[in-house]
Design an enzyme around this catalytic site. Structure first.
Site, PDB file in Angstrom:
ATOM      1  N   ASP A   1       0.827  -1.199   0.000  1.00 17.32           N
ATOM      2  CA  ASP A   1       0.000   0.000   0.000  1.00 17.32           C
ATOM      3  C   ASP A   1       0.864   1.253   0.000  1.00 17.32           C
ATOM      4  O   ASP A   1       2.073   1.188   0.136  1.00 17.32           O
ATOM      5  CB  ASP A   1      -0.883   0.024   1.248  1.00 17.32           C
ATOM      6  CG  ASP A   1      -2.054  -0.938   1.099  1.00 17.32           C
ATOM      7  OD1 ASP A   1      -2.265  -1.424  -0.030  1.00 17.32           O
ATOM      8  OD2 ASP A   1      -2.727  -1.192   2.108  1.00 17.32           O
TER       9      ASP A   1
ATOM     10  N   LYS B   1      -3.055   4.240  -3.853  1.00 18.48           N
ATOM     11  CA  LYS B   1      -3.461   5.352  -4.707  1.00 18.48           C
ATOM     12  C   LYS B   1      -2.238   6.023  -5.291  1.00 18.48           C
ATOM     13  O   LYS B   1      -1.252   6.215  -4.620  1.00 18.48           O
ATOM     14  CB  LYS B   1      -4.210   6.399  -3.878  1.00 18.48           C
ATOM     15  CG  LYS B   1      -5.626   6.042  -3.629  1.00 18.48           C
ATOM     16  CD  LYS B   1      -6.319   7.184  -2.893  1.00 18.48           C
ATOM     17  CE  LYS B   1      -7.424   6.583  -2.059  1.00 18.48           C
ATOM     18  NZ  LYS B   1      -7.952   7.410  -1.045  1.00 18.48           N
TER      19      LYS B   1
ATOM     20  N   MET C   1      -8.275   8.947   9.606  1.00 16.48           N
ATOM     21  CA  MET C   1      -8.878   9.505   8.384  1.00 16.48           C
ATOM     22  C   MET C   1      -9.801  10.683   8.725  1.00 16.48           C
ATOM     23  O   MET C   1     -10.921  10.780   8.242  1.00 16.48           O
ATOM     24  CB  MET C   1      -9.655   8.415   7.625  1.00 16.48           C
ATOM     25  CG  MET C   1      -8.745   7.293   7.142  1.00 16.48           C
ATOM     26  SD  MET C   1      -9.591   5.807   6.595  1.00 16.48           S
ATOM     27  CE  MET C   1      -9.882   4.947   8.132  1.00 16.48           C
TER      28      MET C   1
HETATM   29  N1  SAH Z   1      -3.972   0.250   9.138  1.00 14.58           N
HETATM   30  C1  SAH Z   1      -3.543   1.592   9.403  1.00 14.58           C
HETATM   31  C2  SAH Z   1      -4.622   2.610   9.178  1.00 14.58           C
HETATM   32  C3  SAH Z   1      -5.018   2.719   7.748  1.00 14.58           C
HETATM   33  S1  SAH Z   1      -6.229   3.923   7.470  1.00 14.58           S
HETATM   34  C4  SAH Z   1      -3.013   1.655  10.842  1.00 14.58           C
HETATM   35  O1  SAH Z   1      -3.197   0.711  11.602  1.00 14.58           O
HETATM   36  O2  SAH Z   1      -2.392   2.655  11.192  1.00 14.58           O
HETATM   37  C5  SAH Z   1      -5.269   5.294   6.955  1.00 14.58           C
HETATM   38  C6  SAH Z   1      -5.279   6.349   8.031  1.00 14.58           C
HETATM   39  O3  SAH Z   1      -4.354   6.006   9.028  1.00 14.58           O
HETATM   40  C7  SAH Z   1      -4.858   7.711   7.564  1.00 14.58           C
HETATM   41  O4  SAH Z   1      -5.912   8.413   6.942  1.00 14.58           O
HETATM   42  C8  SAH Z   1      -4.476   8.351   8.872  1.00 14.58           C
HETATM   43  O5  SAH Z   1      -5.592   8.742   9.613  1.00 14.58           O
HETATM   44  C9  SAH Z   1      -3.847   7.187   9.584  1.00 14.58           C
HETATM   45  N2  SAH Z   1      -2.404   7.194   9.406  1.00 14.58           N
HETATM   46  C10 SAH Z   1      -1.642   6.289   8.779  1.00 14.58           C
HETATM   47  N3  SAH Z   1      -0.336   6.619   8.855  1.00 14.58           N
HETATM   48  C11 SAH Z   1      -0.287   7.763   9.564  1.00 14.58           C
HETATM   49  C12 SAH Z   1       0.758   8.599  10.024  1.00 14.58           C
HETATM   50  N4  SAH Z   1       2.036   8.334   9.747  1.00 14.58           N
HETATM   51  N5  SAH Z   1       0.443   9.691  10.751  1.00 14.58           N
HETATM   52  C13 SAH Z   1      -0.846   9.987  11.047  1.00 14.58           C
HETATM   53  N6  SAH Z   1      -1.860   9.235  10.641  1.00 14.58           N
HETATM   54  C14 SAH Z   1      -1.603   8.139   9.919  1.00 14.58           C
END
Ligand code: SAH
Length: 494
Positions: free
Chosen positions: A33, A55, A170
């Site tokens: 991803d 994306k 998100m």
């Molecule tokens: N599976 C992932 C979440 C995926 S959904 C997890 O467990 O973290 C994607 C969302 O994760 C983004 O829109 C954001 O809200 C959050 N996210 C992922 N990486 C991030 C980061 N480095 N800093 C802040 N938010 C993050």
């Protein structure tokens, strides 16, 4: 064959689990991803098939059904498949759906949890999501639900009365709406709220406010995804407990030109200080193990680099020998890195000069009687040491243990290097080969950091003046000089 659903953590490469790294290194197919650490695939096999499923610049990602079909297809084909996702695969990662597809297809799978952004980004902002006094519970919430769902599955009224920290993934696009719903449902207006953008990454940003103000604060600051929003008493603790920003090299980009095999120590030291590291290995070490002389003949053996030590010992090992082959001689090492490499092979260097250059070693040996010396070093090295020893009447043999050759750099690496704030040079060959790949008359806007006088001379030969020269001619000295320079030049910057 097993398919692995693997979490890659929130972005900092140090937060990849040991199991994730092991599986990435073994995988034949990796379906990955967008929000995985930039370097997560560095350890993949050269022949691994890497498939991007995220994306591209705001465009649509690969449809979920297609991703599932892909993973199933490679799993059925019996290949070692890693499905690599940002954060944790089962926290807003649709890992559950992929596991179902695999189960339906009768394919075995293993789930490797990852460090989830909702806990890690707050942690990197100094915010504990639970706290003995401030929060006994934490809720992980999505701010962006499936647009195909007829109505919100989230009961914001219930969430408003949740007795603990609310962590919203998100959240950026609907931050205003989320905050107003929570307010409308009775959550207090001055409850601390924080948004953490690109948490755990070198350019992490934290915006703080209250439930009433956070949307306008984040809007004014131009906060963008990926970001995590935190609502609750704990959010205010970040003010006191922040630790990530304000490190000596926070926000400074530094290019590392040394050989890939040696770069990791310097790169991780720089990262730990907050730097954004640009890896641009200009050189590669090629062992040149010819005939090794009989080490028993010498009363002095000089090693000039850690590379040399490694090649020497693998040469000894291939002849069934070990450290005892050096037993009859005094062993001299230029620099603590060389001495440390020797120590790993059980040899404590007898002489380590205070200045880590050939001249320093000659000085250190001034009162040491030498009859027969061996200088074991790189093929293309200066002759200061052998000549100096000969001038004192010693018989000197020189053995070339390895050669330094150019490592071709990709255009993207060169572009990143050109945009860096600092470029570090740890040997004259890094200078030579880097300027060769940059082309004639190349100029770098970055400040140039040299490990010592020999490397600085190589820079001057290319018509550029080093901006910083390390006082101690080793990696530690180089980092220290760089940090000092940043301190002086960036003083007063926000
Ligand atoms: N599976 C992932 C979440 C995926 S959904 C997890 O467990 O973290 C994607 C969302 O994760 C983004 O829109 C954001 O809200 C959050 N996210 C992922 N990486 C991030 C980061 N480095 N800093 C802040 N938010 C993050």
């Amino acid at each position: 064959m097993t398919v692995f659903l693997v979490g890659a953590g929130p972005g900092d490469p140090g937060l990849l689990t040991a199991r994730a790294l092991e599986l990435i290194a073994a995988a034949e197919v990796i379906v990955y991803d967008r929000l995985i650490p930039a370097s997560a695939l560095d350890g993949a096999r050269e022949d691994a098939q890497l498939i991007y499923a995220g994306k591209e610049g705001g465009g649509p990602s690969m449809p979920q059904g297609e991703i599932e079909a892909l993973v199933v297809e490679h799993g059925v084909a019996g290949r070692a498949v890693v499905r690599l996702k940002g954060g944790d695969p089962f926290v807003f990662g649709r890992g559950g759906e992929e596991a179902e597809a695999l189960r339906a297809a009768g394919i075995e799978y293993e789930v490797v949890p990852g460090v989830t952004a909702g806990v890690a980004a707050p942690a990197f902002a100094g915010i504990p999501v639970t706290h003995r006094e401030a929060a006994s519970a934490v809720a992980l919430i999505t701010g962006h639900e499936d647009p195909a769902k007829p109505e919100s599955a989230l009961d914001w009224d219930a969430l408003a009365s949740f007795p603990g920290t609310l962590v919203v993934y998100m959240a950026v696009r609907r931050l205003g709406e989320i905050a107003s719903r929570l307010l409308a449902a009775g959550r207090v207006a001055d409850e601390p709220a924080v948004v953490i953008e690109r948490g755990t990454l070198p350019d992490q940003r934290v915006c703080a406010g209250t439930l009433a103000t956070i949307a306008s604060v984040a809007g004014a600051e131009g906060v963008r995804a990926p970001a995590i929003a935190v609502f609750g008493e704990v959010a205010v603790l970040g003010e006191r407990l922040r630790w990530f920003e304000g490190r000596p090299l926070t926000g400074v980009s530094v290019a590392v030109t040394r050989a890939r095999a040696q770069a990791s120590g310097l790169a991780s030291t720089l990262r730990a200080l907050g730097a954004v590291v640009v890896e641009a290995p200009a050189i590669r070490i090629v062992p040149r193990l010819g005939r090794l002389p009989d080490l028993g003949r010498y009363d002095l053996i000089c090693l000039t680099s850690a590379n040399g030590v490694e090649v020497l010992f693998s040469g000894l090992a291939s002849r069934g020998l070990d450290a005892r082959a050096l037993a009859g001689a005094r062993v001299a090492a230029i620099g603590p890195g060389t001495a440390a490499a020797l120590a790993e092979h059980g040899v404590v260097a007898d002489v380590v000069p205070e200045r880590f250059v050939a001249e320093g070693l000659l000085e250190a040996l001034a009162h040491v009687p030498v009859r027969r010396a061996l200088v074991a070093r790189a093929a293309e090295a200066r002759d200061v040491l052998p000549e100096g020893l000969r001038a004192r009447g010693a018989e000197v043999d020189v053995v070339a243990l390895y050669e330094t050759v150019a490592e071709p750099l990709a255009d993207s690496q060169l572009a990143a290097l050109r945009g860096a704030d600092y470029v570090t040079f740890t040997s004259s060959s890094t200078v030579r080969f880097l300027f060769d790949s940059l082309g004639d008359g190349a100029r770098l806007a970055a400040r140039l950091v040299s490990i010592g006088p020999v490397t600085s001379a190589a820079l001057r030969e290319r018509g550029v003046e080093p901006d910083v020269e390390a006082e101690r001619h080793d990696i530690e000295g180089l980092v220290k000089a760089l940090v000092a320079d940043v301190g002086v030049r960036w003083a007063g910057r926000p």
